[in-house]
Design an enzyme around this catalytic site. Structure first.
Site, PDB file in Angstrom:
ATOM      1  N   GLY A  16       0.786  -1.228   0.000  1.00 44.20           N
ATOM      2  CA  GLY A  16       0.000   0.000   0.000  1.00 44.20           C
ATOM      3  C   GLY A  16       0.818   1.278   0.000  1.00 44.20           C
ATOM      4  O   GLY A  16       0.360   2.305   0.490  1.00 44.20           O
ATOM      5  N   SER A  17       2.015   1.239  -0.581  1.00 44.55           N
ATOM      6  CA  SER A  17       2.799   2.493  -0.602  1.00 44.55           C
ATOM      7  C   SER A  17       2.127   3.519  -1.517  1.00 44.55           C
ATOM      8  O   SER A  17       2.137   4.717  -1.219  1.00 44.55           O
ATOM      9  CB  SER A  17       4.253   2.239  -1.024  1.00 44.55           C
ATOM     10  OG  SER A  17       4.343   1.877  -2.381  1.00 44.55           O
ATOM     11  N   ARG A  94      -6.372  -8.149  -8.237  1.00 39.96           N
ATOM     12  CA  ARG A  94      -7.502  -8.877  -8.810  1.00 39.96           C
ATOM     13  C   ARG A  94      -7.860  -8.193 -10.119  1.00 39.96           C
ATOM     14  O   ARG A  94      -7.929  -6.950 -10.167  1.00 39.96           O
ATOM     15  CB  ARG A  94      -8.726  -8.808  -7.894  1.00 39.96           C
ATOM     16  CG  ARG A  94      -8.486  -9.245  -6.490  1.00 39.96           C
ATOM     17  CD  ARG A  94      -8.577 -10.720  -6.311  1.00 39.96           C
ATOM     18  NE  ARG A  94      -9.856 -11.288  -6.725  1.00 39.96           N
ATOM     19  CZ  ARG A  94     -10.056 -12.582  -6.895  1.00 39.96           C
ATOM     20  NH1 ARG A  94      -9.080 -13.436  -6.729  1.00 39.96           N
ATOM     21  NH2 ARG A  94     -11.247 -13.034  -7.240  1.00 39.96           N
ATOM     22  N   HIS A 116       0.319   1.399 -13.197  1.00 42.07           N
ATOM     23  CA  HIS A 116       1.083   0.239 -13.651  1.00 42.07           C
ATOM     24  C   HIS A 116       2.556   0.653 -13.800  1.00 42.07           C
ATOM     25  O   HIS A 116       2.847   1.703 -14.379  1.00 42.07           O
ATOM     26  CB  HIS A 116       0.534  -0.245 -15.004  1.00 42.07           C
ATOM     27  CG  HIS A 116       1.266  -1.441 -15.519  1.00 42.07           C
ATOM     28  ND1 HIS A 116       1.040  -2.715 -15.021  1.00 42.07           N
ATOM     29  CD2 HIS A 116       2.254  -1.557 -16.439  1.00 42.07           C
ATOM     30  CE1 HIS A 116       1.853  -3.560 -15.647  1.00 42.07           C
ATOM     31  NE2 HIS A 116       2.590  -2.886 -16.510  1.00 42.07           N
TER      32      HIS A 116
HETATM   33  C1  GRF Z   1       2.928  -0.751  -7.767  1.00 39.89           C
HETATM   34  O1  GRF Z   1       4.168  -0.870  -8.399  1.00 39.89           O
HETATM   35  C2  GRF Z   1       1.836  -0.535  -8.770  1.00 39.89           C
HETATM   36  O2  GRF Z   1       2.264   0.094  -9.939  1.00 39.89           O
HETATM   37  C3  GRF Z   1       1.416  -1.948  -9.111  1.00 39.89           C
HETATM   38  O3  GRF Z   1       1.510  -2.648  -7.898  1.00 39.89           O
HETATM   39  C4  GRF Z   1       2.505  -2.050  -7.079  1.00 39.89           C
HETATM   40  C5  GRF Z   1       1.876  -1.816  -5.733  1.00 39.89           C
HETATM   41  O4  GRF Z   1       2.805  -1.376  -4.773  1.00 39.89           O
HETATM   42  N1  GRF Z   1       0.107  -1.963  -9.709  1.00 39.89           N
HETATM   43  P1  GRF Z   1       2.293  -0.785  -3.403  1.00 39.89           P
HETATM   44  O5  GRF Z   1       1.449  -1.837  -2.717  1.00 39.89           O
HETATM   45  O6  GRF Z   1       1.490   0.436  -3.699  1.00 39.89           O
HETATM   46  O7  GRF Z   1       3.530  -0.465  -2.624  1.00 39.89           O
END
Ligand code: GRF
Length: 206
Positions: A16-17, A94, A116
């Site tokens: 969840g960063s 999902r 993405h």
């Molecule tokens: C991110 O790199 C995002 O682009 C991808 O999944 C990753 C999630 O990272 N869809 P985080 O959980 O937000 O740290």
């Protein structure tokens, strides 16, 4: 029809960063929307605690053991109850079906955005940072786009790139993409998106 100050949900599955960067943006920026829900499909995902610590409403809608259609029905019911107009996918692991997207648009009229970690249309799918590292690209990046039934293929809202140093490795590149691009790109894209909606909302509001 677009409403003023729409309710937004973040969907996330893991660390969840990006969700945290979005929560910070809702606190620091003058965004014309309310972050009303953080939804997660995994009970033990760190993102849930991060959202709770910040005082946001959270809900876990577990997918384990459920047919996809049943899980999506629970998710749709949850967002409807919370009056959510737009969804921000932030590491939500999902795939949303065409049926879910159609129903969400039909009932809520809203949009679904995703982030993405590549310069789409290059390197769609899983492990995009690793894909870029393995391909030896000189420039990597991230994209925020609207979600359509085809995975990582919807209209692009914003993209940003970085130069690959060559010594960071696949995991290091993924970390650089997150910290150097995604955590500012996603809030910027959401701001762009909401700013475009606001004038429409003013026109249709009484
Ligand atoms: C991110 O790199 C995002 O682009 C991808 O999944 C990753 C999630 O990272 N869809 P985080 O959980 O937000 O740290």
């Amino acid at each position: 029809m677009h409403e003023a100050n729409p309710n937004i949900a973040i969907f996330a599955s893991g660390q969840g960063s990006n969700a945290l960067a979005l929560m910070d943006a809702f606190e620091r920026r003058d965004l014309p929307a309310t972050l009303a829900l953080v939804l997660c499909n995994c009970e033990d995902a760190p993102v849930i605690q991060k959202a709770k610590d910040k005082g946001y409403p959270t809900v876990v809608v577990p997918h384990k053991g459920l047919p996809r259609v049943e899980h999506e029905a629970h998710v749709l019911e949850t967002v409807e109850k919370a009056g959510i107009s737009h969804i921000l996918l932030a590491g939500y692991m999902r795939i949303l079906t065409a049926d879910f997207l159609t129903r969400f648009q039909a009932t809520r009229g809203g949009h679904v955005l995703n982030i993405h970690p590549s310069l789409l249309p290059l390197f769609p799918g899983l492990h995009a940072a690793e894909q870029q590292w393995q391909a030896g690209v000189e420039t990597a990046g991230a994209t925020v786009h609207f979600v359509i039934p085809e995975v990582d293929a919807g209209p692009i809202i914003l993209q940003r790139s970085l130069k690959v140093r060559g010594d960071e490795g696949a995991a290091g590149l993924g970390e650089r993409i997150r910290s150097e691009i995604e955590h500012s790109l996603y809030p910027d894209a959401v701001q762009t998106f909401l700013d475009k909606l606001s004038p429409l909302a003013e026109k249709v509001s009484p």
